[in-house]
Scaffold this motif. Sequence first.
Motif, PDB file in Angstrom:
ATOM      1  N   UNK A  96       0.856  -1.241   0.016  1.00 46.84           N
ATOM      2  CA  UNK A  96      -0.214   0.020  -0.129  1.00 46.84           C
ATOM      3  C   UNK A  96       0.896   1.257  -0.049  1.00 46.84           C
ATOM      4  N   UNK A  97       1.861   0.994   0.754  1.00 42.28           N
ATOM      5  CA  UNK A  97       2.752   2.424   0.773  1.00 42.28           C
ATOM      6  C   UNK A  97       3.512   2.726  -0.531  1.00 42.28           C
ATOM      7  N   UNK A  98       3.731   1.677  -1.389  1.00 39.71           N
ATOM      8  CA  UNK A  98       4.438   1.701  -2.663  1.00 39.71           C
ATOM      9  C   UNK A  98       3.339   2.468  -3.534  1.00 39.71           C
ATOM     10  N   UNK A  99       2.212   2.216  -3.286  1.00 42.03           N
ATOM     11  CA  UNK A  99       1.256   2.841  -4.186  1.00 42.03           C
ATOM     12  C   UNK A  99       1.003   4.420  -3.864  1.00 42.03           C
ATOM     13  N   UNK A 100       1.247   4.735  -2.707  1.00 41.62           N
ATOM     14  CA  UNK A 100       1.230   6.215  -2.238  1.00 41.62           C
ATOM     15  C   UNK A 100       2.694   6.793  -2.311  1.00 41.62           C
ATOM     16  N   UNK A 101       3.732   5.957  -2.599  1.00 41.84           N
ATOM     17  CA  UNK A 101       5.001   6.654  -2.655  1.00 41.84           C
ATOM     18  C   UNK A 101       5.614   6.995  -1.194  1.00 41.84           C
ATOM     19  N   UNK A 102       4.951   6.204  -0.366  1.00 39.49           N
ATOM     20  CA  UNK A 102       5.740   6.327   1.238  1.00 39.49           C
ATOM     21  C   UNK A 102       6.158   5.347   1.461  1.00 39.49           C
TER      22      UNK A 102
END
Length: 260
Positions: free
Chosen positions: A154-160
């Motif tokens: 999920x963090x990959x999708x938001x760039x975080x």
Amino acid sequence: MPGSASGGAPGDRSTADLFSPVSVGRISEVIVEQMRLLIREGKLVPGDRLPSERSLCERFGVSRVTVREALRVLEASGLVEIRVGARGGAFVTKPSSERVGEGLAELMTLAPMTASDVTEARMAFELGILPLVVERATEEDIADLRALVEQGLSALETGSYTMAMSAAFHVRVASSTHNPAIEMLVQSFHGPMLMSLQQAQVAAPLMGPRGAHEHFELVEAIEQRDAERARAIMSRHLQRTADRLAENPASGLADLGGGQ
């Protein structure tokens, strides 16, 4: 137990007769070593309440300042907990793997080692414990690992996505061995591991996304009790980090600074 009253809850045990006067070297250090020895020998156990400061002063033959200094050292080591209030005092406690790990990690960070050294050690250690992980991981362990993987994706999708997420995943894999010695070792390695991952990410920014997807594959292999596949995934995972660091060597870990 020798020198203690029998019966009652651990917190009610009498520990006053366990201590003897000290008069050499740095007195507070001698007191600390005496208490550590009593803990190692099992004469002081978690839950035991130490005598009051006044009583300790009398038994050790030292000032209150010296006793307080010794108690502060023991508290910092995670061997004693200081409680306030009517039922307060100094109580023997059990040091957590996190507390022990913090001290070891600080020593390792100050040592003259590189991120490549850390990754080489990780390859020996993390590949070595995988058979235990595959054999012993419970449903709860696998659920926790899946949750960490989902958090990472999920963090990959938001760039975080951060390398702290990757390090946390590897620590949780090690805890799935259900071996407290292994868990303590990996906790001690957490800081250096995180910093080596951060250095590898600087060298190859796309490593995070690739690593997060390999975490997913690793959990699948663990759940299927496929030790050979788990080892192949982990080996590929760690070797890529080693290769990136070898291509972009740096000085010691201390130069990376920081933590999570």
